[in-house]
Scaffold this motif. Structure first.
Motif, mmCIF file in Angstrom:
data_model
loop_
_atom_site.group_PDB
_atom_site.id
_atom_site.type_symbol
_atom_site.label_atom_id
_atom_site.label_comp_id
_atom_site.label_asym_id
_atom_site.label_seq_id
_atom_site.Cartn_x
_atom_site.Cartn_y
_atom_site.Cartn_z
ATOM 1 N N MET A 240 0.819 -1.211 0.000
ATOM 2 C CA MET A 240 0.000 0.000 0.000
ATOM 3 C C MET A 240 0.859 1.270 0.000
ATOM 4 N N VAL A 241 2.011 1.217 0.640
ATOM 5 C CA VAL A 241 2.888 2.386 0.676
ATOM 6 C C VAL A 241 3.386 2.707 -0.727
ATOM 7 N N VAL A 242 3.847 1.660 -1.440
ATOM 8 C CA VAL A 242 4.364 1.864 -2.793
ATOM 9 C C VAL A 242 3.256 2.356 -3.720
ATOM 10 N N THR A 243 2.076 1.757 -3.622
ATOM 11 C CA THR A 243 0.954 2.172 -4.465
ATOM 12 C C THR A 243 0.568 3.625 -4.206
ATOM 13 N N PHE A 244 0.560 4.017 -2.943
ATOM 14 C CA PHE A 244 0.203 5.391 -2.598
ATOM 15 C C PHE A 244 1.218 6.371 -3.177
ATOM 16 N N LYS A 245 2.500 6.036 -3.111
ATOM 17 C CA LYS A 245 3.534 6.905 -3.675
ATOM 18 C C LYS A 245 3.376 7.024 -5.191
ATOM 19 N N GLU A 246 3.177 5.888 -5.855
ATOM 20 C CA GLU A 246 3.078 5.907 -7.311
ATOM 21 C C GLU A 246 1.845 6.673 -7.786
ATOM 22 N N GLU A 247 0.712 6.463 -7.134
ATOM 23 C CA GLU A 247 -0.509 7.152 -7.561
ATOM 24 C C GLU A 247 -0.417 8.655 -7.304
ATOM 25 N N ASN A 248 0.240 9.055 -6.238
ATOM 26 C CA ASN A 248 0.419 10.484 -5.999
ATOM 27 C C ASN A 248 1.352 11.100 -7.033
ATOM 28 N N LEU A 249 2.384 10.353 -7.449
ATOM 29 C CA LEU A 249 3.261 10.858 -8.498
ATOM 30 C C LEU A 249 2.483 11.083 -9.793
ATOM 31 N N MET A 250 1.619 10.135 -10.152
ATOM 32 C CA MET A 250 0.793 10.311 -11.344
ATOM 33 C C MET A 250 -0.173 11.493 -11.178
ATOM 34 N N THR A 251 -0.711 11.653 -9.976
ATOM 35 C CA THR A 251 -1.612 12.771 -9.717
ATOM 36 C C THR A 251 -0.908 14.103 -9.923
ATOM 37 N N PHE A 252 0.296 14.245 -9.375
ATOM 38 C CA PHE A 252 1.037 15.491 -9.511
ATOM 39 C C PHE A 252 1.412 15.763 -10.971
ATOM 40 N N GLN A 253 1.714 14.722 -11.717
ATOM 41 C CA GLN A 253 2.030 14.917 -13.134
ATOM 42 C C GLN A 253 0.831 15.457 -13.904
ATOM 43 N N HIS A 254 -0.351 14.960 -13.596
ATOM 44 C CA HIS A 254 -1.552 15.447 -14.272
ATOM 45 C C HIS A 254 -1.977 16.820 -13.768
ATOM 46 N N LEU A 255 -1.716 17.105 -12.508
ATOM 47 C CA LEU A 255 -2.127 18.387 -11.948
ATOM 48 C C LEU A 255 -1.245 19.541 -12.404
ATOM 49 N N PHE A 256 0.065 19.313 -12.460
ATOM 50 C CA PHE A 256 1.007 20.414 -12.633
ATOM 51 C C PHE A 256 1.731 20.430 -13.970
ATOM 52 N N LEU A 257 1.565 19.420 -14.792
ATOM 53 C CA LEU A 257 2.166 19.425 -16.130
ATOM 54 C C LEU A 257 1.053 19.625 -17.150
ATOM 55 N N LYS A 258 1.156 20.662 -17.905
ATOM 56 C CA LYS A 258 0.107 21.026 -18.850
ATOM 57 C C LYS A 258 0.007 20.003 -19.978
ATOM 58 N N ASP A 259 -1.229 19.552 -20.242
ATOM 59 C CA ASP A 259 -1.519 18.601 -21.329
ATOM 60 C C ASP A 259 -0.708 17.309 -21.192
ATOM 61 N N TYR A 260 -0.512 16.869 -19.957
ATOM 62 C CA TYR A 260 0.271 15.644 -19.741
ATOM 63 C C TYR A 260 -0.568 14.410 -20.067
ATOM 64 N N VAL A 261 0.084 13.393 -20.667
ATOM 65 C CA VAL A 261 -0.546 12.121 -21.002
ATOM 66 C C VAL A 261 0.223 11.011 -20.283
ATOM 67 N N ASP A 262 -0.488 10.023 -19.745
ATOM 68 C CA ASP A 262 0.160 8.928 -19.014
ATOM 69 C C ASP A 262 1.229 8.266 -19.868
ATOM 70 N N GLY A 263 2.385 8.047 -19.216
ATOM 71 C CA GLY A 263 3.483 7.374 -19.891
ATOM 72 C C GLY A 263 4.287 8.261 -20.811
ATOM 73 N N GLY A 264 3.997 9.558 -20.853
ATOM 74 C CA GLY A 264 4.682 10.438 -21.782
ATOM 75 C C GLY A 264 5.751 11.305 -21.164
ATOM 76 N N ILE A 265 6.187 11.002 -19.938
ATOM 77 C CA ILE A 265 7.174 11.850 -19.274
ATOM 78 C C ILE A 265 8.520 11.799 -19.980
ATOM 79 N N ALA A 266 8.844 10.686 -20.648
ATOM 80 C CA ALA A 266 10.137 10.564 -21.314
ATOM 81 C C ALA A 266 10.234 11.467 -22.540
ATOM 82 N N THR A 267 9.097 11.767 -23.162
ATOM 83 C CA THR A 267 9.090 12.592 -24.373
ATOM 84 C C THR A 267 8.446 13.956 -24.140
ATOM 85 N N TYR A 268 8.126 14.264 -22.900
ATOM 86 C CA TYR A 268 7.465 15.531 -22.578
ATOM 87 C C TYR A 268 8.504 16.659 -22.650
#
Length: 517
Positions: free
Chosen positions: A1-29
Motif C-alpha cells: 500500500m505504501v508503494v501504491t500510494f507513492k506511485e498514484e500520488n506521483l501520477m496525480t502530480f504529473q496530471h495536476l502540474f504538467l500542462k496537457d500531460y498524457v500517461d506514460g509520456g514523461i520521457a518525451t514531454y
C-alpha cells in the motif's frame, strides 16, 4: 500500500502540474517555444494556488507555524554571455547564477505580479526549477486495521535547457518523507488484527532467538573442541595445527543461520516499531528483512544433502582408480567409500557428492543442480522484491523480478537495469549496486561456469582425481584411525563425547602397534 500510494500520488502530480500531460509520456514531454515556457510556468503556479479546488485527494499545503510555505521558482543561467551562432562566435562566463522567487499560495495578487514581471534568459539559461511541498495522509490503511501514515511530498519540476538544442525537457520528481501523524483518532475499527500481527512478529523474534542460541552454542562447542584437538596434537607430536584443520571444527552453516537470525530479529523489531508508528524507517527495515530472508533460503541448500539423490550414491569399486590407496585413510563398506570429517564423528561417503561439490554430465544431475541454483536465485528474487521494489519498475512484483534477473543472467538488458534505478535514497542506491553486482558475478562467473562444467564432462576427471588417493590433511588422517562405521553404535555406548572416544581408541591403537614391535 505504501508503494501504491507513492506511485498514484506521483501520477496525480504529473496530471495536476504538467500542462496537457498524457500517461506514460514523461520521457518525451518537452517544450520547444518561449511562449510555451511561460505558459507552463504560469500553469504550475495557478494549479498550485487553486489546489483545494482542483485535487480530488486530501492534499494540503505545508505550514511553517501559521504561514504556508511558498512555491519556489528558480532560474539557473550563466553569469554573462554573448552568443552569435551566425558568426561562429561567443563569449561566456561559466559561473552559474541562480535567481529565485517565492510565490505564496494564499496571495493571488502576489502570484500575478510575479508572473507579470518574470524574465527568462533563454540564451544563457540552464534550467528552471519549481519546487514546493504538499502533505497527504494515506487513509487506505484504515481498512486493513492499520494506523495511517502522514506523507510529505517534496515536488520538483525541472525544465532542462542544459543542451541548448531547442528542446527543453520537462520532468517531475517527488521525494517522499513518511512521518508519524501527531494527532489522530480512529473509531469503528477493531484492533484484533493489529494484535495478531504483533503476536506473530513476537513469535518470529522468539523463534529466531532460540535458533540463534542453539547455533551459537554449537559454534562455541566446535571452537572448544578445536582447542582440545590443538592441545592434544601439541602434547603428542609437538606440532602446531594449521588453520585449515582448525576451521574444520566450525560449521559455516551455523554462521549463516546466526547472521540470518540476527537480521530477522532486528528487522522484525523495526517492523513492530513501524506498525505501531514509533518509527518510519521502511528502507532500513526492508534491507534487514530482505537480506535475512535471502540467507534463510540459501540455508535451505544444507537440507538438500539429506536426500539420497542429491548427496549420496553408491560407487562400484571399478569406478575408483586406486581402491588400495583409499583403504589406507578411508573405510569401504557395501560398495560405498566413507570418509571422516571433523564436524562430527559420523562417516560420510567419499565418492558421493554430486551436486554440492562437483557435478557430473548427465541430465538428471543437471536438474538437481538447477534445483539448488534455483534456491539461491529465489533468495535474490525475494531480497530484490522487498528492498528495491519501491525504487525500480522491474522489481515491483516477484514475476517482474524473476524476469529481470533471468535477463541479467543471459546478459540482456543489463545497462538499463542499472540506469533506471532511482537515486532518491543513497542507502538504497548503494545497496542496489552491491545487490546487482554480486548477483551478476555469482551467476555468470560461478554458477553458469559450473553448469558448463557439467556439460563438458569435467566431473568425471574430478571424480577420478578424488578416488586416486589424494593426500588428506593431518586432521583427516587422525580421524580415519577410528574404523567404526556409522551404524556400529559405538558412538553412543557411554557418556564420553565422540572426541574422547576417538582419542582413547587412537591411543589404544598406538599402544598395540608399539607392543607388537
Amino acid at each position: 500500500m505504501v508503494v501504491t500510494f507513492k506511485e498514484e500520488n506521483l501520477m496525480t502530480f504529473q496530471h495536476l502540474f504538467l500542462k496537457d500531460y498524457v500517461d506514460g509520456g514523461i520521457a518525451t514531454y518537452a517544450i520547444y517555444r518561449q511562449e510555451d515556457v511561460y505558459d507552463h510556468i504560469r500553469y504550475v503556479v495557478q494549479q498550485y494556488a487553486n489546489l483545494h479546488n482542483t485535487t480530488v485527494g486530501n492534499h494540503e499545503y505545508e505550514k511553517n507555524g501559521i504561514v504556508y510555505t511558498p512555491l519556489t521558482l528558480c532560474q539557473e543561467f550563466y553569469r554573462n554571455g554573448t552568443i552569435y551562432p551566425g558568426n561562429d562566435t561567443f563569449e561566456i562566463d561559466a559561473h552559474v547564477e541562480t535567481d529565485c522567487i517565492d510565490v505564496h499560495p494564499t496571495n493571488e495578487s502576489s502570484s500575478r505580479d510575479v508572473l507579470a514581471h518574470l524574465e527568462l534568459h533563454f540564451k544563457r539559461m540552464l534550467a528552471i526549477k519549481i519546487s514546493f511541498v504538499l502533505k497527504a495522509i494515506n487513509l487506505q490503511t484504515v481498512r486493513h486495521r492499520e494506523l495511517p501514515d502522514c506523507y510529505d511530498f517534496n515536488i520538483l519540476i525541472t525544465l532542462d535547457n542544459g543542451a541548448h538544442s531547442g528542446r527543453m525537457k520537462v520532468d517531475l520528481e517527488t521525494h517522499v518523507e513518511i512521518n508519524e501523524c501527531r494527532d489522530w483518532r480512529v473509531t469503528g475499527a477493531s484492533p484484533r488484527s493489529i494484535y495478531l500481527t504483533l503476536v506473530f512478529d513476537c513469535l518470529i523474534i522468539l523463534t529466531c532467538m532460540v535458533s540463534f542460541t542453539l547455533c551459537l552454542r554449537s559454534v562455541l562447542t566446535g571452537i572448544q573442541l578445536q582447542f582440545e584437538y590443538k592441545k592434544f596434537c601439541e602434547s603428542q607430536s609437538g606440532q602446531d595445527v594449521p588453520w585449515g584443520d582448525r576451521l574444520e571444527f566450525i560449521n559455516g552453516w551455523y554462521i549463516l543461520i546466526i547472521a540470518s537470525d540476527l537480521l530477522t530479529i532486528v528487522g522484525s523489531v523495526l517492523k513492530i516499531d513501524i506498525y505501531t508508528k514509533v518509527l518510519t524507517s521502511y528502507d532500513v527495515c526492508s534491507i534487514f528483512l530482505g537480506i535475512g530472508t535471502m540467507f534463510v533460503w540459501i540455508g535451505v541448500i544444507r537440507y538438500m544433502g539429506y536426500f539420497h539423490k542429491y548427496n549420496v550414491g553408491k560407487v562400484p569399486f571399478e569406478d575408483c582408480l586406486s581402491v588400495n590407496a583409499i583403504k589406507a585413510t578411508h573405510l569401504i563398506d557395501d560398495g560405498v567409500i566413507w570418509s571422516r570429517t571433523a564436524r562430527s564423528s559420523v562417516l560420510y561417503p567419499l565418492c558421493s557428492q554430486i551436486l554440492l561439490l562437483t557435478l557430473r554430465a548427465a541430465f538428471p544431475n543437471v536438474i538437481r543442480f538447477i534445483c539448488c541454483a534455483g534456491i539461491i536465485y529465489l533468495s535474490y528474487c525475494f531480497c530484490g522484491w522487498i528492498v528495491l521494489g519501491p525504487y525500480h519498475e522491474k522489481f515491483r512484483t516477484l514475476n517482474t523480478v524473476s524476469e529481470c534477473l533471468f535477463s541479467l543472467i543471459n546478459g540482456d538488458d543489463m545497462f538499463p537495469t542499472f540506469k533506471e534505478m532511482k537515486q532518491k535514497s543513497s542507502l538504497i542506491w548503494i545497496f542496489s549496486r552491491v545487490y546487482l553486482y554480486t548477483f551478476v558475478s555469482l551467476f555468470i562467473y560461478m554458477i553458469l561456469s559450473l553448469f558448463i562444467t557439467i556439460i563438458t564432462d569435467t566431473y568425471d576427471t574430478i571424480k577420478q582425481q578424488q578416488l586416486s588417493g589424494i593426500p588428506t590433511s593431518r586432521l583427516q588422517r587422525f580421524l580415519a584411525e577410528c574404523k567404526d562405521l556409522p551404524n556400529s553404535g559405538v558412538y553412543r555406548l557411554d557418556k564420553k563425547n565422540c572426541f574422547q572416544r576417538c582419542v582413547s581408541k587412537c591411543r589404544a591403537h598406538h599402544e598395540r602397534l608399539t607392543s607388537e614391535e
